[in-house]
Write an enzyme that holds these catalytic residues in place. Structure first.
Site, PDB file in Angstrom:
ATOM      1  N   GLU A 299      11.020  -3.021   4.528  1.00 20.76           N
ATOM      2  CA  GLU A 299      10.339  -3.961   3.619  1.00 20.76           C
ATOM      3  C   GLU A 299      11.354  -4.923   2.996  1.00 20.76           C
ATOM      4  O   GLU A 299      11.459  -5.050   1.773  1.00 20.76           O
ATOM      5  CB  GLU A 299       9.531  -3.207   2.544  1.00 20.76           C
ATOM      6  CG  GLU A 299       8.411  -2.402   3.172  1.00 20.76           C
ATOM      7  CD  GLU A 299       7.345  -1.883   2.197  1.00 20.76           C
ATOM      8  OE1 GLU A 299       7.530  -1.983   0.975  1.00 20.76           O
ATOM      9  OE2 GLU A 299       6.315  -1.370   2.699  1.00 20.76           O
TER      10      GLU A 299
ATOM     11  N   GLU B  60       4.577   2.233   8.649  1.00 18.79           N
ATOM     12  CA  GLU B  60       3.999   2.846   7.443  1.00 18.79           C
ATOM     13  C   GLU B  60       2.538   2.442   7.404  1.00 18.79           C
ATOM     14  O   GLU B  60       2.224   1.245   7.486  1.00 18.79           O
ATOM     15  CB  GLU B  60       4.679   2.360   6.163  1.00 18.79           C
ATOM     16  CG  GLU B  60       6.054   2.940   5.952  1.00 18.79           C
ATOM     17  CD  GLU B  60       6.659   2.570   4.598  1.00 18.79           C
ATOM     18  OE1 GLU B  60       5.926   2.404   3.609  1.00 18.79           O
ATOM     19  OE2 GLU B  60       7.895   2.425   4.549  1.00 18.79           O
TER      20      GLU B  60
END
Ligand code: AHR
Length: 495
Positions: free
Chosen positions: A173, A295
């Site tokens: 991220e 994810e």
């Protein structure tokens, strides 16, 4: 009534077993308590790793496990987690509650855990607060088979042979907790890091950070940057998006409308897969770079009485429906998705397994993984489903939810079909048709169903488990009963 047509002779692609991957982060009680209890614990363990958790996970056949984060990855310095345990520094987990990080579970422990459950390790490097050198040396420590100081350290830590880690992520991220980069700036960083991620004789699989949800702009700007500056750059094998469908109500308290709402939000994964792959195709038409979702899952408010930063949540039949419909999407798009990692394995978010001291329970989501395991490595084949739909209102739009969904794959003479009936109250008779002259010669089926709020607790760990059910499957047409709110796995013998 609903209808499913399966064309066994129309393959979509081989279902990469890595679609059935997990994610384990230093967050809450995932690693500490969930996996690692230490050699001196009263909880039965092998070298500090819980035996009950290993046994429970093995049954689900996790193909690959991603570690150490998540946000934690970009604040993790791997050297803190190797060498004698008593000499490892104690850190602070800045992302997840500012709790002490004992570093007792590091690279050796993680790879050992993966081998115990039969999964490949996938390690995420630190881009946000680390260095290129750190990552390059981590790979050397794990994989170098010759004589070097780091290879000797690995041997002294208990592994004379290379740890043989194939999957390496370059940050997590990086648009957010991994350094707040723009896609262009991350593109520059990615190239710099990936240049030094060398295989030491082994072909690595290097994974770049993809978008938050279905943010096509991130993808286009990242690939445009890569192309503009350096398009003969080839040390990129995967590109990983994250998508959490969130919640509606809480983990266990929700209305029927919220039951449908969450399943509908989960199904947005299909838009992500199709649109992200299309954006990648513009730069990588031969699909040399694989689309990954490393994810994904539901994200409910943390259970009362637990540290909210530990993201501990119960898991009901609704989560199982989200897991099943999402895995069916990945199977149907086996030509597009090469890996997916549900968040997370134990005690965090949409877990497979929950623990409380010495107690353990497999969640409905865990049982879905067990039921779906036969898809791993089989060839996905084209299916069409006609079913009723349910109008859904959701904060971000809404639309019609198809009530019956599923996927099918073939291996040898076995056709494996997984199905969901999302209707909260009505069973469906599914009319199955095998096209192109293919015939069934018997079938076995398992079903996971119950009240829409059904879940397992430490007191009642088998409230919701898959049960065998009878199906008469002969010839090219047969009927399968799908109970209300159910996941069904059907193993059909082909004549
Ligand atoms: O899975 C929990 C967190 O969700 C991860 O650390 C992060 O990558 C994501 O935002």
């Amino acid at each position: 009534m609903a209808k499913l047509s399966i064309n066994v002779n129309d393959p979509v692609g081989v279902i990469n077993p890595n679609i059935y991957g997990h994610f384990a982060e230093h967050l809450g009680r995932c690693i500490y308590e969930g996996i690692w209890v230490g050699e001196d614990s009263d909880i039965p363990n092998t070298g500090g790793i819980r035996n009950d958790v290993v046994a429970a996970l093995k049954r689900l056949r996790p193909s690959v496990i991603r570690w150490p984060g998540g946000c934690f990855a970009d604040d993790y310095h791997w050297q803190d987690g190797v060498g004698p345990r008593e000499q490892r520094p104690q850190g602070v987990n800045i992302h997840w509650g500012e709790v002490p990080e004992p570093n007792a579970f590091g690279t050796q422990e993680f790879v050992r855990f993966c081998r115990m459950v039969g999964a490949e390790p996938y390690i995420v490097g630190n881009v946000g607060s680390g260095s290129v050198r750190e990552l390059r040396e981590w790979v050397e420590y794990c994989n170098y088979g010759g004589d070097s100081t780091l290879a000797r350290r690995r041997a002294a830590d208990g592994s004379p042979e290379p740890l043989d880690v194939t999957y390496w992520g370059v940050g997590n991220e990086n648009w957010g907790c991994g350094g707040s980069f723009s896609p262009e700036d991350y593109g520059t960083e990615f190239r710099r890091y990936a240049t030094f991620v060398r295989g030491f004789g082994k072909q690595l699989y290097v994974i770049a950070c993809g978008p938050s949800g279905n943010d096509v702009e991130w993808t286009v700007r990242f690939f445009r940057k890569l192309k503009k500056d350096y398009w003969d750059f080839r040390n990129i094998h995967g590109f990983a998006a994250h998508y959490y469908c969130g919640t509606a109500g809480t983990s266990t308290a929700y209305s029927e409308a919220q039951w449908y709402e969450l399943i509908w939000k989960g199904l947005r994964m299909e838009d992500l897969v199709v649109q992200q792959r299309a954006a990648m195709d513009a730069y990588d038409p031969q699909r040399k770079i694989g689309l990954i979702v490393d994810e994904w899952g539901t994200w409910h408010p943390a259970e009362p009485g637990h540290n909210p930063r530990f993201l501990y949540q119960q898991n009901t039949l609704r989560d199982a429906l989200v897991a099943a419909t999402t895995l069916d999407i990945f199977n149907r798009h086996a030509d597009k998705v090469v890996m997916a990692n549900i968040a997370q394995t134990i005690n965090v978010l949409q877990a497979m397994v929950l623990t409380d001291g010495p107690k353990i329970v497999t969640t409905p989501t865990g049982y879905v993984y067990e039921m779906y395991a036969l898809h791993q490595g089989a060839t996905a084949v084209r299916t069409t489903i006609e079913s009723d739909t349910m109008p859904v209102t959701a904060p971000a739009g809404g639309g019609d939810l198809p009530l019956v969904a599923g996927s099918a794959s073939v291996k040898g003479k076995t056709l494996f079909v997984t199905l969901t009936n999302s209707h909260a109250a009505q069973a469906v008779e599914l009319d199955v048709e095998l096209l192109a002259g293919v015939k069934a010669d018997g079938a076995k089926a398992r079903v996971l169903t119950g009240d829409i709020h059904a879940h397992n607790t430490f007191e009642s760990p088998a409230s919701l488990v898959p049960v065998a059910t009878k199906v008469e499957a002969r010839g090219s047409r047969f009927t399968v009963g799908l109970p209300a709110a159910s996941v069904v796995a059907l193993e059909v013998a082909l004549a």
